[in-house]
Design a protein around this motif. Structure first.
Motif, short mmCIF file in Angstrom:
data_model
loop_
_atom_site.label_atom_id
_atom_site.label_comp_id
_atom_site.label_asym_id
_atom_site.label_seq_id
_atom_site.Cartn_x
_atom_site.Cartn_y
_atom_site.Cartn_z
N ALA D 41 0.82 -1.22 0.00
CA ALA D 41 0.00 0.00 0.00
C ALA D 41 0.85 1.27 0.00
O ALA D 41 0.40 2.32 -0.45
N LEU D 42 2.08 1.18 0.50
CA LEU D 42 2.94 2.36 0.51
C LEU D 42 3.89 2.42 -0.69
O LEU D 42 4.57 3.44 -0.91
N HIS D 44 3.67 2.77 -3.86
CA HIS D 44 3.54 3.70 -4.99
C HIS D 44 4.25 5.02 -4.73
O HIS D 44 4.33 5.88 -5.62
N ARG D 45 4.77 5.22 -3.56
CA ARG D 45 5.54 6.41 -3.25
C ARG D 45 6.91 5.98 -2.71
O ARG D 45 7.12 5.90 -1.48
N ASP D 47 9.95 7.13 -2.25
CA ASP D 47 10.73 7.88 -1.26
C ASP D 47 10.07 7.84 0.12
O ASP D 47 10.74 7.71 1.15
N GLU D 48 8.75 7.95 0.13
CA GLU D 48 8.05 7.87 1.41
C GLU D 48 8.16 6.46 1.99
O GLU D 48 8.32 6.29 3.21
N ALA D 51 11.64 6.05 3.62
CA ALA D 51 11.77 6.78 4.88
C ALA D 51 10.93 6.11 5.97
O ALA D 51 11.35 5.97 7.12
N ALA D 54 12.63 2.85 7.06
CA ALA D 54 13.87 3.15 7.78
C ALA D 54 13.55 3.62 9.21
O ALA D 54 14.19 3.23 10.19
N HIS D 55 12.53 4.47 9.31
CA HIS D 55 12.13 4.98 10.62
C HIS D 55 11.58 3.84 11.50
O HIS D 55 11.90 3.72 12.68
N MET D 168 1.43 8.48 13.03
CA MET D 168 1.49 8.65 11.57
C MET D 168 0.98 7.40 10.86
O MET D 168 0.12 7.48 9.96
N LEU D 172 -2.11 6.90 8.10
CA LEU D 172 -1.92 6.41 6.73
C LEU D 172 -2.80 5.19 6.47
O LEU D 172 -3.44 5.08 5.42
N ALA D 173 -2.85 4.29 7.43
CA ALA D 173 -3.65 3.07 7.24
C ALA D 173 -5.13 3.41 7.17
O ALA D 173 -5.87 2.86 6.35
#
Lengths: 189, 189, 189, 189, 189, 189
Positions: D41-42, D44-45, D47-48, D51, D54-55, D168, D172-173
């Protein structure tokens, strides 16, 4: 008759008060048969007392597109939302008298949405409660709804301004633990 | 300079106003360099205007155990809790001027608990916010906390009465969509 | 200039930081004339620092259907709802600069519904606030409203993802009592 | 196996993804036996995505004074407060596995105050929930309470930072209506 | 006498009711002089009617460490928190009669914290309201506070069980728009 | 198997119980393979026990326009809103069994709006939650919405009455810290 204190703050003797305040209180006592405690609880601050009652009378006593009973409905509904002993019980009495209806104040105090009101009065109280509880979200749709029930711009000001005035009054009563006179409980039943 | 309306309701021309109201407004304009919109937005109701500003001055202008800056802190903190554009921005300006501190108003408006305040000022604002948001639960413990910071009974009245007055004022400003003058945003920075 | 601590947690000296972090901070300092405190407050955790700013830049610096000013509006509005000192004051400054409008940040911080915004921007902030405060109730109607204002699927992702990112950022700032630099208060006014 | 969509937004095919993202997802799939939907689900972006994970890994995978099970407790408790399907169900599964306790996730999701936890774990979750729901009121007393249970400054950062990160993640979910994989429901029971 | 409907749902004629229900209602009518509407509003579901009143009587009519007036205080306070017309007005009447106090019901309905109560009764209502509004957070400290006022384990059960029973009763009354009989308003004043 | 107490209050031995209560419990144990703790936690009050289970069975066991699974959906959704361990976990198990769906209970417990439900079931739960959380605002529009989904007056009563009954049940479970049996967690998965 209760001997509990009527306020957390200083309550001056009538004889100590400035002449204009004392005579205003005596006029109320003559008309009502007793001195409502709000007059005594605010009297230690004469300038604030004068402004408070001048404001009150400008809203509650003048001619208006709202009947005096309707204006008291606003007071009872918003004061109940603010958990204010003095205002629910004192203005509940005044509303019963003005509306010549012994049931209406208790109905509005518990849940105005279930009270014996017209659709127009319900719309009036919906707006008064929004001013009371969520004024930052008032928008055009609120004004349209009120106009749809035939309220003029002056009426809408009156509904909101009464709700706003009692937002102040309820907080003063709650911060002083202002005690309603025992007489109010049975008036107009 | 914005040309957006300053109120949803009628804003009379200065020339149409009763003499006492017009000269009060002219005095403010001379002192400030502009007419704060609250004077214009309330002017269509002269009796309410007179009572409102008499009440305001009785609380905000007289001598008190609270400094004028502290009184403005109460206004900014409670007006922010009420999402009130006019009062946060106009009284934020006055607070910056009175406190000679360009940061304090923004700090209090966002979260007074993190602002550069003394413990005594924090206690003052805690009580002001309780009057603002939850007055029905004020009890002895609140008064003890304030006395522990050296506040007198008169000071405690002032804190609560200012919070109560702006509970009214914020609701009037929100119901009218009262617009703060552009001048306020930069004053005292 | 204030000497209050900028965080409850460890703030390392620039010289102690890994090279990539130190040079990123030095670049910001050169561009802005000062080091925004958020860079110092997060630096004691280099991996979290890198991910945080990579995520920030992916949302706030890239090309998007939202202007950079609009993206900062989302930050100011949601950070105000979260009572976050650092983000309201720092991003309020950035918004004033990006929008070339000295009034807009204070307006949005107090009550975005009364700010000088287009209907499209209001719809953007309504959705951002729903992600901020009540994301579990987002439903089809929210997406339809946004599409009705011309927002693409990518725009809608951006609005929500910025609100979500600052939901994290505001909590980090509040848990550290992160202090905004004094410079931010007057920037862009 | 459900065929309902896993996100309101674009879900790219694995083959379309950048190499680093595809291989990260393939590694997870190999370890778990399936691809958790959050990765898709994440994606498609990119760079986001980079990050975000990684976080996540910096907080959830490194050595810490909190066990991995305790960190998952924070995720389940705060995600439940945010009504987040994906995170309660996916991290509930991970918590059962990490704690080797088939009951603990359901207990924490419904009401962590009644769950089978130590006093220290309850204090950890009380703070995590304050960061989640009321971060603007965090103050010294919160830190003292945590230190009283033996948490170091680094531990306190970890608790708060995990709560902030999932503030966050939950948003998003919820904004994507991210669907948890059916496999999670029974894992570790 | 009002002719408004007493329920949104079917109200059977007394003659249609099962014998046991009809005779229970006739006994109440003989004792009170009228049939309280709750008996009519629930009668269309005989099994639920029987269980409801058996439960009511087991809590409200038996011997207990709480006086009957104290038990009615719990009903009035919690029903007011639930905005329940029928229960505030009907049980307000019963409380006035049982306490031989014409003021107490209105006081408790508006704000029990300001009512003429003993410290022990206030502690009783604090707990009843926590069961009413926030039962998931009940913990040991609540029980200690009650024991400190001399309440036994059986008393604590009674307080909580009455609050819980009227949590059901208030919702039934609100979903049916159950109308209190006009007689209740003046009873015991 | 946990040895934690199942209630804060007295839990009598089966052998001490009145015959009718003991045999009811033995019948449940025979059918389920264990004694659900709610039977033991309420048994110290035989009259309340009898009324409680008679009421429960009148709502949950009879023929109705709602399937047994749908009735359990109401229980799980409202019990989750009330943070009730016992009812979410025990009735979550029953719902999985009745719906023959191992996912549905966790979905509804976290956020019923995102669960795999029909529009009709969502409308049912919206109304059940309004009875649970805001019954004083139920109005005609709620009934129209339900009728639009084909619910009869009897169905609407059932939805509301089940929500109301578990408003009581959840409070009893929370005030007793009633512990769900370990068996429930895995049942029907």
């Amino acid at each position: 008759m209760s001997t509990a204190p009527i306020s957390r703050f200083t309550v001056p003797a009538l004889s100590e008060l400035p002449e204009d305040i004392r005579s205003r209180i005596e006029a109320v006592a003559e008309r009502s048969g007793f001195v409502p405690n709000v007059f005594l609880a605010l009297a230690h601050r004469p300038d604030e007392f004068r402004a408070f009652f001048a404001h009150h009378d400008a809203l509650m006593e003048k001619d208006s597109g709202l009947t005096k009973a309707e204006r008291e409905m606003i007071v009872v509904a918003t004061s109940s939302a603010n958990d204010c002993h003095y205002c629910v019980i004192a203005h509940g009495a005044i509303l019963r008298v003005r509306a010549k209806n012994p049931l209406i104040s208790d109905q509005i105090a518990v849940n105005y949405r279930k009270a014996d009101l017209t659709e127009r009065q319900l719309a009036m109280l919906d707006y008064a409660l929004k001013v009371c509880l969520d004024a930052g979200r008032i928008d055009d749709a609120d004004f349209e709804a009120l106009r749809g029930h035939g309220f003029s711009a002056d009426d809408i000001w009156d509904i909101g301004a009464i709700s706003a005035f009692f937002a102040m009054s309820n907080r003063l009563a709650n911060m002083t633990s202002m005690r309603p006179n025992d007489e109010f409980y049975s008036l107009g039943r």
